[in-house]
Scaffold this active site. Structure first.
Site, PDB file in Angstrom:
ATOM      1  N   ASP A 190       0.836  -1.196   0.000  1.00 29.50           N
ATOM      2  CA  ASP A 190       0.000   0.000   0.000  1.00 29.50           C
ATOM      3  C   ASP A 190       0.880   1.259   0.000  1.00 29.50           C
ATOM      4  O   ASP A 190       1.877   1.329   0.729  1.00 29.50           O
ATOM      5  CB  ASP A 190      -0.884  -0.010   1.258  1.00 29.50           C
ATOM      6  N   GLU A 195       1.950  -0.401  -4.978  1.00 26.50           N
ATOM      7  CA  GLU A 195       1.023   0.661  -5.352  1.00 26.50           C
ATOM      8  C   GLU A 195       1.858   1.934  -5.458  1.00 26.50           C
ATOM      9  O   GLU A 195       2.178   2.558  -4.438  1.00 26.50           O
ATOM     10  CB  GLU A 195      -0.091   0.839  -4.311  1.00 26.50           C
TER      11      GLU A 195
HETATM   12  O1  ISL Z   1      -2.486   9.768  -4.270  1.00 25.45           O
HETATM   13  C1  ISL Z   1      -3.314   9.133  -4.875  1.00 25.45           C
HETATM   14  C2  ISL Z   1      -3.503   9.289  -6.329  1.00 25.45           C
HETATM   15  O2  ISL Z   1      -2.766  10.332  -6.848  1.00 25.45           O
HETATM   16  C3  ISL Z   1      -4.215   8.231  -4.174  1.00 25.45           C
HETATM   17  O3  ISL Z   1      -4.908   7.457  -5.059  1.00 25.45           O
HETATM   18  C4  ISL Z   1      -3.546   7.372  -3.121  1.00 25.45           C
HETATM   19  O4  ISL Z   1      -2.321   6.892  -3.525  1.00 25.45           O
HETATM   20  C5  ISL Z   1      -4.394   6.237  -2.830  1.00 25.45           C
HETATM   21  O5  ISL Z   1      -5.607   6.718  -2.350  1.00 25.45           O
HETATM   22  C6  ISL Z   1      -3.749   5.289  -1.812  1.00 25.45           C
HETATM   23  O6  ISL Z   1      -4.615   4.227  -1.661  1.00 25.45           O
HETATM   24  C7  ISL Z   1      -4.310   3.203  -0.758  1.00 25.45           C
HETATM   25  O7  ISL Z   1      -4.029   3.665   0.537  1.00 25.45           O
HETATM   26  C8  ISL Z   1      -5.095   4.336   1.204  1.00 25.45           C
HETATM   27  C9  ISL Z   1      -6.388   3.529   1.167  1.00 25.45           C
HETATM   28  O8  ISL Z   1      -7.448   4.327   1.594  1.00 25.45           O
HETATM   29  C10 ISL Z   1      -6.678   3.018  -0.224  1.00 25.45           C
HETATM   30  O9  ISL Z   1      -7.841   2.237  -0.225  1.00 25.45           O
HETATM   31  C11 ISL Z   1      -5.483   2.255  -0.672  1.00 25.45           C
HETATM   32  O10 ISL Z   1      -5.652   1.630  -1.923  1.00 25.45           O
HETATM   33  C12 ISL Z   1      -4.644   4.536   2.612  1.00 25.45           C
HETATM   34  O11 ISL Z   1      -4.184   3.333   3.148  1.00 25.45           O
END
Ligand code: ISL
Length: 524
Positions: free
Chosen positions: A195, A249
């Protein structure tokens, strides 16, 4: 083909556990529900499952706020059931990837409780980022990234205030996460989805972003020191038998900086968000495919292709709109769902034909759309609350799966679902689509079967074919071609080809707009 690492060309299915299938009857999906549906996933033809966080959590952010990384939340089941799930998935020849959340813990995590109790200057506070005064960083979920505690200090949270950011300069943090990785590797998981993998390390002294932050030198993301963490994680993973993998991610838009995460001693793969972000336009898609291949080439890492996940507007809805923004920003952007579905079918064939791995988000294979009319009082995403409803939040892509029957809960479980399902989904249930050879589900099943059997597909290279304007056409060796018509007019298929699969019917022998074909190339 033989000898190639499985993850280089895998079709990986994202299980968003709370919305997959409810075995316990409380309206929330769980491990019992998932275990009962494993035959469905085997039948679908995917190679692996990625499970969104299942750990003990107060669920302020649907489990991305972890209070105990070594146990399962009672909402989902028990550790014994997780063990059973891993072994049953393996019996079904499905690998299991779990989600690791290293950027932040829950505010209920014992470390954060100890930090609060310890007070200013205590060693427990050093595992997080406590300061006398906040800087100017915003939370990704709206508002400032800082919250004040009763003794006057402030702590950093790039996401919700219930998700304090860990201090990755602290040796306890590094040691703890290596131990957590071992805990799950010892239980037999095949990999980890990391994540917000690019945010762990922050710039020394947490400097302000300032008025125009330099996108190549952000203080809160993509710091060079983060790579050292992944080098040590990779060594740890490689010390385990079997072929296990990381998928990061990584929201780093510069292709060269993105590619650094995929060096051979770091992560195996990363999600391809530039592709997800691209509108349904041939030139934009071609450009993003080319830049993806260019950025993955040097590291030798396989690309991935992603259309949807639990954070973005479902692609059937995106592709049916003129504004193709991928976040759930505004309230009532209309979508032409028939058009979005036609494009979604073509996009499925496109992603499954491109070189590398492909991710499916649960419900993609059913053609589910973004649910826009969830009543405000039922919405649960902290984004909705933190932006005072200015942003819709991500609940609309998290609505429970319709399995069977004519009315909600559509076999999801015995009772009311944690988010309401649209009655129109009666046409999209698994049971309804299994009976229909032209359904989205039938298309995915056939495509995944062909993809699994066809030596040209999955890992490897591609070559663009000459094609008219707004047409994407490429070959995969040996003897496979994919043509996607994004123009407004029907087009001819390339000569000396035989149709393997179509996303929609031919019209007078021509490939209609918003339709894709998989072709076998041969002699005339
Ligand atoms: O910064 C972003 C896009 O430019 C966001 O999409 C961000 O990186 C994203 O929301 C991160 O997501 C992950 O971590 C979050 C969680 O709420 C999400 O569901 C998860 O996929 C915090 O843990």
């Amino acid at each position: 083909g033989g000898g190639v690492s499985w993850w280089r060309g895998a079709a990986i299915y994202q299980v968003y556990l709370r919305s997959f299938a409810d075995g316990s009857g409380d309206g929330v999906g769980d491990l019992a529900g998932l275990r009962a549906r494993l035959p469905y996933l085997r039948e679908l033809g995917v190679d692996a499952l990625w499970l969104s966080p299942w750990y003990v959590s107060p669920m302020a952010d649907a489990g991305y706020d972890v209070a105990d990384y070594r146990d399962i939340d009672p909402l989902f089941g028990t550790l014994a059931e997780a063990d059973a799930l891993i072994s049953e998935a393996h019996d079904h020849r499905l690998r299991v990837i779990v989600d690791i959340v290293p950027n932040h813990t829950s505010d209920r995590h014992p470390w954060f409780r100890a930090a609060l109790a310890g007070g200013p200057g205590s060693p427990e506070r050093e595992r997080y980022h406590f300061r006398d005064a906040p800087n100017d960083w915003p939370s990704r979920f709206g508002g400032p990234a800082w919250t004040r505690v009763p003794d006057g200090e402030w702590y950093l949270h790039l996401f919700d205030s219930s998700q304090p950011d860990l201090n990755w300069e602290h040796p306890d943090v590094r040691a703890e996460f290596e131990s957590i990785l071992r805990f799950w590797l010892d239980r037999g998981v095949d990999g980890f989805r990391i994540d917000v993998a690019d945010r762990l390390v922050k710039a020394d002294g947490l400097p302000d972003l300032g008025p125009g932050p330099d996108p190549m030198d952000l203080p809160h993301a993509d710091r060079p020191e983060v790579h050292e963490i992944y080098r040590s994680w990779r060594k740890l993973l490689d010390s385990y038998p079997g072929e296990r993998m990381f998928v990061g991610e990584i929201w780093v838009s510069d292709p060269a900086r993105f590619a650094l995460y995929l060096r051979p001693d770091e992560l195996h793969t990363a999600f391809n968000f530039p592709f997800l972000r691209s509108p349904w336009e041939a030139d934009r898609l071609r450009a993003v495919i080319d830049s993806t291949l260019a950025s993955h080439g040097p590291a030798g890492a396989p690309p991935t292709w992603v259309l949807s996940n639990h954070d973005v507007t479902r692609h059937v809805t995106r592709y049916g709109r003129s504004d193709t923004g991928y976040t759930q920003r505004t309230r009532d952007e209309p979508a032409d769902l028939a058009l979005g579905t036609r494009r979604g079918r073509a996009a499925a064939l496109l992603t499954m034909a491109l070189p590398g791995g492909v991710y499916l988000y649960q419900g993609d294979e059913l053609g589910l759309w973004e649910v826009l009319d969830i009543p405000a009082e039922l919405r649960q995403d902290p984004v909705t609350r933190r932006t005072n409803g200015a942003e819709l939040g991500r609940d609309g892509c998290r609505v429970p799966i319709p399995w069977e029957g004519a009315d909600p809960p559509f076999g999801f479980g015995p009772g009311r679902t944690w988010l309401p399902q649209p009655p129109e989904w009666r046409a999209l249930t698994v049971a309804a689509q299994e009976r229909d050879p032209d359904s989205m589900l039938s298309l995915y099943r056939t495509a995944l079967r062909i993809r699994g059997d066809e030596p040209a597909l999955g890992d490897g290279t591609m070559t663009w074919l000459p094609a008219g304007p707004d047409v994407l056409a490429f070959t995969r060796d040996p003897g496979f071609a994919c043509v996607v018509n994004l123009s407004r007019a029907p087009i001819e298929l390339p000569p000396h080809t035989r149709v393997l699969l179509l996303s929609g019917d031919l019209a007078h022998g021509l490939l209609p707009p918003d339709t894709a074909a998989w072709l076998q190339q041969g002699e005339p």
